[in-house]
Design a protein around this motif. Structure first.
Motif, PDB file in Angstrom:
ATOM      1  N   LEU A  17     -49.945  49.304  73.340  1.00  0.00           N
ATOM      2  CA  LEU A  17     -49.364  49.536  72.008  1.00  0.00           C
ATOM      3  C   LEU A  17     -47.853  49.714  72.097  1.00  0.00           C
ATOM      4  O   LEU A  17     -47.114  49.204  71.247  1.00  0.00           O
ATOM      5  N   LEU A  18     -47.384  50.423  73.122  1.00  0.00           N
ATOM      6  CA  LEU A  18     -45.944  50.584  73.294  1.00  0.00           C
ATOM      7  C   LEU A  18     -45.262  49.240  73.524  1.00  0.00           C
ATOM      8  O   LEU A  18     -44.231  48.948  72.916  1.00  0.00           O
ATOM      9  N   MET A  19     -45.821  48.419  74.406  1.00  0.00           N
ATOM     10  CA  MET A  19     -45.203  47.114  74.693  1.00  0.00           C
ATOM     11  C   MET A  19     -45.224  46.214  73.457  1.00  0.00           C
ATOM     12  O   MET A  19     -44.270  45.481  73.214  1.00  0.00           O
ATOM     13  N   ILE A  20     -46.317  46.266  72.697  1.00  0.00           N
ATOM     14  CA  ILE A  20     -46.476  45.388  71.538  1.00  0.00           C
ATOM     15  C   ILE A  20     -45.661  45.882  70.346  1.00  0.00           C
ATOM     16  O   ILE A  20     -44.978  45.100  69.681  1.00  0.00           O
ATOM     17  N   LEU A  21     -45.705  47.182  70.076  1.00  0.00           N
ATOM     18  CA  LEU A  21     -45.091  47.717  68.859  1.00  0.00           C
ATOM     19  C   LEU A  21     -43.696  48.308  69.057  1.00  0.00           C
ATOM     20  O   LEU A  21     -42.893  48.303  68.133  1.00  0.00           O
ATOM     21  N   LEU A  22     -43.414  48.811  70.258  1.00  0.00           N
ATOM     22  CA  LEU A  22     -42.126  49.456  70.520  1.00  0.00           C
ATOM     23  C   LEU A  22     -41.513  48.947  71.830  1.00  0.00           C
ATOM     24  O   LEU A  22     -41.214  49.736  72.740  1.00  0.00           O
ATOM     25  N   PRO A  23     -41.315  47.645  71.933  1.00  0.00           N
ATOM     26  CA  PRO A  23     -40.848  47.089  73.215  1.00  0.00           C
ATOM     27  C   PRO A  23     -39.450  47.543  73.615  1.00  0.00           C
ATOM     28  O   PRO A  23     -39.146  47.629  74.801  1.00  0.00           O
ATOM     29  N   GLY A  24     -38.597  47.868  72.660  1.00  0.00           N
ATOM     30  CA  GLY A  24     -37.235  48.262  72.993  1.00  0.00           C
ATOM     31  C   GLY A  24     -37.051  49.753  73.237  1.00  0.00           C
ATOM     32  O   GLY A  24     -35.977  50.193  73.651  1.00  0.00           O
ATOM     33  N   TRP A  25     -38.088  50.538  73.013  1.00  0.00           N
ATOM     34  CA  TRP A  25     -37.985  51.983  73.174  1.00  0.00           C
ATOM     35  C   TRP A  25     -37.768  52.327  74.639  1.00  0.00           C
ATOM     36  O   TRP A  25     -38.385  51.742  75.534  1.00  0.00           O
ATOM     37  N   ARG A  26     -36.909  53.279  74.907  1.00  0.00           N
ATOM     38  CA  ARG A  26     -36.565  53.622  76.288  1.00  0.00           C
ATOM     39  C   ARG A  26     -37.776  54.137  77.067  1.00  0.00           C
ATOM     40  O   ARG A  26     -37.879  53.922  78.275  1.00  0.00           O
ATOM     41  N   VAL A  27     -38.714  54.803  76.417  1.00  0.00           N
ATOM     42  CA  VAL A  27     -39.924  55.268  77.096  1.00  0.00           C
ATOM     43  C   VAL A  27     -40.755  54.070  77.557  1.00  0.00           C
ATOM     44  O   VAL A  27     -41.280  54.053  78.674  1.00  0.00           O
ATOM     45  N   THR A  28     -40.867  53.063  76.698  1.00  0.00           N
ATOM     46  CA  THR A  28     -41.592  51.844  77.071  1.00  0.00           C
ATOM     47  C   THR A  28     -40.933  51.201  78.276  1.00  0.00           C
ATOM     48  O   THR A  28     -41.608  50.830  79.249  1.00  0.00           O
ATOM     49  N   ARG A  29     -39.620  51.055  78.230  1.00  0.00           N
ATOM     50  CA  ARG A  29     -38.890  50.446  79.355  1.00  0.00           C
ATOM     51  C   ARG A  29     -39.062  51.272  80.627  1.00  0.00           C
ATOM     52  O   ARG A  29     -39.272  50.721  81.704  1.00  0.00           O
ATOM     53  N   PHE A  30     -38.975  52.586  80.506  1.00  0.00           N
ATOM     54  CA  PHE A  30     -39.129  53.484  81.657  1.00  0.00           C
ATOM     55  C   PHE A  30     -40.495  53.296  82.319  1.00  0.00           C
ATOM     56  O   PHE A  30     -40.600  53.136  83.540  1.00  0.00           O
ATOM     57  N   LEU A  31     -41.554  53.324  81.515  1.00  0.00           N
ATOM     58  CA  LEU A  31     -42.909  53.185  82.056  1.00  0.00           C
ATOM     59  C   LEU A  31     -43.138  51.797  82.649  1.00  0.00           C
ATOM     60  O   LEU A  31     -43.793  51.651  83.688  1.00  0.00           O
ATOM     61  N   ALA A  32     -42.583  50.768  81.999  1.00  0.00           N
ATOM     62  CA  ALA A  32     -42.754  49.400  82.503  1.00  0.00           C
ATOM     63  C   ALA A  32     -42.038  49.208  83.831  1.00  0.00           C
ATOM     64  O   ALA A  32     -42.559  48.552  84.733  1.00  0.00           O
ATOM     65  N   GLU A  33     -40.848  49.760  83.947  1.00  0.00           N
ATOM     66  CA  GLU A  33     -40.092  49.614  85.189  1.00  0.00           C
ATOM     67  C   GLU A  33     -40.837  50.249  86.362  1.00  0.00           C
ATOM     68  O   GLU A  33     -40.739  49.766  87.492  1.00  0.00           O
ATOM     69  N   ARG A  34     -41.560  51.292  86.115  1.00  0.00           N
ATOM     70  CA  ARG A  34     -42.272  51.993  87.180  1.00  0.00           C
ATOM     71  C   ARG A  34     -43.719  51.525  87.333  1.00  0.00           C
ATOM     72  O   ARG A  34     -44.414  51.975  88.236  1.00  0.00           O
ATOM     73  N   GLN A  35     -44.163  50.652  86.470  1.00  0.00           N
ATOM     74  CA  GLN A  35     -45.509  50.083  86.511  1.00  0.00           C
ATOM     75  C   GLN A  35     -46.588  51.161  86.590  1.00  0.00           C
ATOM     76  O   GLN A  35     -47.580  51.031  87.300  1.00  0.00           O
ATOM     77  N   VAL A  36     -46.390  52.220  85.831  1.00  0.00           N
ATOM     78  CA  VAL A  36     -47.272  53.379  85.873  1.00  0.00           C
ATOM     79  C   VAL A  36     -48.723  52.994  85.608  1.00  0.00           C
ATOM     80  O   VAL A  36     -49.625  53.368  86.364  1.00  0.00           O
ATOM     81  N   PHE A  37     -48.959  52.225  84.562  1.00  0.00           N
ATOM     82  CA  PHE A  37     -50.341  51.979  84.161  1.00  0.00           C
ATOM     83  C   PHE A  37     -51.057  50.948  85.040  1.00  0.00           C
ATOM     84  O   PHE A  37     -52.228  51.165  85.365  1.00  0.00           O
ATOM     85  N   PRO A  38     -50.429  49.861  85.461  1.00  0.00           N
ATOM     86  CA  PRO A  38     -51.140  49.001  86.410  1.00  0.00           C
ATOM     87  C   PRO A  38     -51.459  49.731  87.721  1.00  0.00           C
ATOM     88  O   PRO A  38     -52.532  49.539  88.296  1.00  0.00           O
ATOM     89  N   LEU A  39     -50.544  50.580  88.170  1.00  0.00           N
ATOM     90  CA  LEU A  39     -50.806  51.349  89.388  1.00  0.00           C
ATOM     91  C   LEU A  39     -51.963  52.321  89.179  1.00  0.00           C
ATOM     92  O   LEU A  39     -52.831  52.469  90.047  1.00  0.00           O
ATOM     93  N   PHE A  40     -52.000  52.963  88.028  1.00  0.00           N
ATOM     94  CA  PHE A  40     -53.096  53.876  87.698  1.00  0.00           C
ATOM     95  C   PHE A  40     -54.430  53.134  87.719  1.00  0.00           C
ATOM     96  O   PHE A  40     -55.406  53.596  88.319  1.00  0.00           O
ATOM     97  N   LEU A  41     -54.474  51.964  87.077  1.00  0.00           N
ATOM     98  CA  LEU A  41     -55.710  51.181  87.060  1.00  0.00           C
ATOM     99  C   LEU A  41     -56.083  50.698  88.456  1.00  0.00           C
ATOM    100  O   LEU A  41     -57.271  50.644  88.805  1.00  0.00           O
TER     101      LEU A  41
END
Length: 143
Positions: A17-41
């Motif tokens: 939802l963050l990537m789709i709805l809020l792609p420019g938000w700094r939190v989205t960018r922060f989490l994407a740069e660190r690949q938090v969710f793919p690593l979690f999965l």
């Protein structure tokens, strides 16, 4: 255990939802740069496949080579849930790659990126294919 892994994997959905709805938000960018969710999965998948190997041994790997073998494995709830987490992990990793690659050049309107990411969430390889084709056609050449 496998049901718990499946439930825990749902935690990664809000990042879509963050990537789709809020792609420019700094939190989205922060989490994407660190690949938090793919690593979690990937950690959840590793726990699941590790438990399966501990319980069933490595003999199930021979079933990967035939249609009947794969169907037999997928008919087992434990393996079906592990496979689902596998799919979620790779779709999330591809979604991250699309997002991060796009953010480097922003060669498409954001609504188009959102549609592509939604397609990747729902139909993994199809979303990746659409992005890859559009990237090849529309992205400025790098020198």
């Amino acid at each position: 255990m496998y049901s718990w892994l499946f439930a825990a994997a749902g935690i990664a959905f809000p990042f879509w939802l963050l990537m789709i709805l809020l792609p420019g938000w700094r939190v989205t960018r922060f989490l994407a740069e660190r690949q938090v969710f793919p690593l979690f999965l990937a950690v959840l998948y590793t726990a699941g496949i590790g438990a399966a190997v501990a319980h069933y041994g490595l003999g199930f790997v021979q079933d990967f080579g035939s249609e009947d073998g794969v169907l037999r494995l997928l008919a087992m709830p434990d393996f079906a849930l592990i496979v689902w987490i596998h799919i979620l992990c790779f779709d999330q990793a591809i979604g991250h790659w699309i997002y991060r690659d796009y953010m480097a050049d922003r060669f498409l309107p954001l609504p188009v990126l959102s549609v592509i990411l939604f397609c990747t969430l729902m139909f993994g390889p199809f979303g990746w294919l659409v992005y890859t084709v559009l990237r090849a056609l529309l992205r400025p050449a790098r020198t």
